[in-house]
Design an enzyme around this catalytic site. Structure first.
Site, PDB file in Angstrom:
ATOM      1  N   ARG A   1       0.827  -1.220   0.000  1.00 37.14           N
ATOM      2  CA  ARG A   1       0.000   0.000   0.000  1.00 37.14           C
ATOM      3  C   ARG A   1       0.855   1.261   0.000  1.00 37.14           C
ATOM      4  NH1 ARG A   1      -5.581  -0.972   1.566  1.00 37.14           N
ATOM      5  NH2 ARG A   1      -5.958  -2.936   0.536  1.00 37.14           N
TER       6      ARG A   1
ATOM      7  N   ARG B   1      -3.849   6.409   0.617  1.00 38.93           N
ATOM      8  CA  ARG B   1      -4.462   7.640   1.129  1.00 38.93           C
ATOM      9  C   ARG B   1      -3.577   8.428   2.092  1.00 38.93           C
ATOM     10  NH1 ARG B   1      -9.880   4.993   3.026  1.00 38.93           N
ATOM     11  NH2 ARG B   1      -8.431   3.250   3.101  1.00 38.93           N
TER      12      ARG B   1
ATOM     13  N   ARG C   1      -7.511  11.178  -6.360  1.00 40.97           N
ATOM     14  CA  ARG C   1      -8.652  10.265  -6.292  1.00 40.97           C
ATOM     15  C   ARG C   1      -9.974  10.979  -5.987  1.00 40.97           C
ATOM     16  NH1 ARG C   1     -10.863   6.910  -6.203  1.00 40.97           N
ATOM     17  NH2 ARG C   1     -11.130   5.853  -4.224  1.00 40.97           N
TER      18      ARG C   1
ATOM     19  N   ASP D   1      -6.465  -3.435  -7.593  1.00 41.42           N
ATOM     20  CA  ASP D   1      -7.021  -4.040  -6.390  1.00 41.42           C
ATOM     21  C   ASP D   1      -7.234  -5.527  -6.631  1.00 41.42           C
ATOM     22  OD1 ASP D   1      -8.134  -3.064  -3.646  1.00 41.42           O
ATOM     23  OD2 ASP D   1      -9.460  -4.664  -4.301  1.00 41.42           O
TER      24      ASP D   1
ATOM     25  N   TYR E   1     -14.141 -12.843   0.191  1.00 39.12           N
ATOM     26  CA  TYR E   1     -14.845 -11.590  -0.157  1.00 39.12           C
ATOM     27  C   TYR E   1     -16.125 -11.873  -0.939  1.00 39.12           C
ATOM     28  CZ  TYR E   1     -11.347  -8.164   1.303  1.00 39.12           C
ATOM     29  OH  TYR E   1     -10.521  -7.367   2.041  1.00 39.12           O
TER      30      TYR E   1
END
Ligand code: 1CP
Length: 357
Positions: free
Chosen positions: A27, A31, A40, A76, A154
């Site tokens: 990562r 952010r 973004r 992703d 998921y």
């Protein structure tokens, strides 16, 4: 559709000699960077993933700030369930959400039986080719995929979960259907990873982020065989074409499996912070390179403390057969300066250690 990377003449070989231990962060595009948030802002997450130009820009952002020794393509793991025909949305404040998760084995019929990987995921291949060109050989570009069990969880949970009880219910109640789904995912993942290499990826990481919830018995039945199969099939296929690409497996919270993982055709075993570097070395017996494993939360410490923690970590792993990283991703509230301090500390301490050898 296939995208094939053609190296420009001036590009240097990725296996260059480094005077220090290589370092990157899971990562590293994220952010915690203001430029990431600005870029973004107002854009849909998966639309961003589908834009090769956007993925390229987001991959390059952390490289402009820090001396990372590798880039990881911005994308992703959940693009694979999308390629299988599932709707996945990124909901602000909630994370990835599947409006219609798989509930019962009959739901497997909703999935595309034969995925055209080039057509469905060609946008990732284009992003890789574009980014590889833009990096101009300065650092290698890592491609990645989620591992079958993590993706399965998921697809059944419909999003993040603490217990993964819906997905684990399948393992106890529907073992055959579980293996069917894991096999379907494995087939797509193999083709997807090979497509990434053809597009220009110079290393591959497979994320089994939800390994820890399985425990050793289920890990051996529902994760390890598929992880092995992926590496073996990717490596065999590449070998036929006279190619090889380093492969990294990261099975979070699966410290009980490090011996097995070190003998599963991967070149590198990624480790979370719950395992001691020296014992990981002893248990893997020098068969593979290791990657990791500073606690991401150590990035909340003052810079001098980060430097001390890095030094200890390097002493534990040694400088050979080692890629420095965190034990999981950088969190959004982390100070970019401390990420920089981590990278600098790895370079500085490892340079000194190598000089002494
Ligand atoms: O809007 C945003 O920017 C959302 C945050 C974000 C980012 C930056 C998500 C949503 N995905 C990503 C990019 C991403 N995801 C990368 C980019 C490359 C880099 O590392 O810099 C990678 C490698 C991933 C892989 C990924 N996605 C994993 C495996 C790694 C891990 O963290 O264990 C997982 C589990 C995901 C799912 C996912 N995507 C995003 C979130 C918030 C989550 C986790 C949700 C949860 O289950 O709690």
């Amino acid at each position: 559709m296939t995208v094939t990377y053609c190296a420009p003449k001036e590009e240097s070989h990725p296996c260059v000699y480094l005077p220090h231990v290589p370092v990157w962060c899971m990562r590293q595009a994220g952010r915690y960077l203001t430029e990431f948030r600005e870029f973004r802002a107002g854009k849909d997450f998966f639309e961003t993933c589908q834009s090769p130009e956007a993925c390229c820009e987001l991959t390059l952002q952390p490289l402009r700030r820090f001396g990372f020794d590798a880039a990881i393509i911005f994308s992703d793991i959940l693009v694979i369930p999308q390629a299988l025909g599932m709707d996945v949305q990124m909901v602000a404040g909630k994370g990835p959400t599947f409006p219609e998760p798989l509930k019962e084995p009959e739901d497997l019929q909703r999935l595309t039986a034969k995925v055209d990987v080039g057509k469905e995921l060609g946008y990732v291949f284009k992003a890789i080719t574009l980014t590889r060109h833009k990096i101009e050989g300065k650092v290698p570009l890592i491609g990645f995929s989620g591992a079958p069990w993590t993706l399965m969880s998921y697809m059944i949970e419909g999003g993040g979960s603490n217990t993964h009880s819906k997905a684990k219910r399948w393992l106890y109640r529907h073992p055959e259907a579980s293996h069917m789904l894991l096999t379907m995912l494995t087939d797509v993942i193999v083709e997807y990873l090979l497509g990434q290499v053809a597009a220009g990826a110079q290393a591959l990481q497979v994320f089994e982020s939800h390994a820890g919830i399985l425990g050793p018995v289920h890990f051996n039945e529902y994760s390890l065989p598929y992880l092995r199969d992926i590496a073996r099939r990717v490596k065999d296929e590449l070998k036929e074409a006279g190619q090889d690409v380093p492969m990294i497996v990261f099975a979070k919270d699966a410290h009980y499996a490090v011996e097995d993982l070190s003998q599963s055709h991967y070149d590198v075993v990624g480790l979370d912070w719950t395992i001691d570097p020296q014992s990981a070395r002893e248990r893997t017996g020098g068969k593979v390179s290791l990657q990791g494993n500073m606690d991401p939360c150590a990035l909340y410490a003052p810079k001098e403390r980060i430097s001390d923690i890095v030094k200890k970590m390097l002493e534990g792993f040694g400088t050979r057969g080692y890629i420095a990283n965190l034990g999981h991703g950088v969190y959004p509230d982390m100070d970019p300066e401390n990420v920089g301090a981590f990278v600098e500390a790895v370079h500085q301490h490892s340079k000194q250690m190598i000089k002494k050898i």
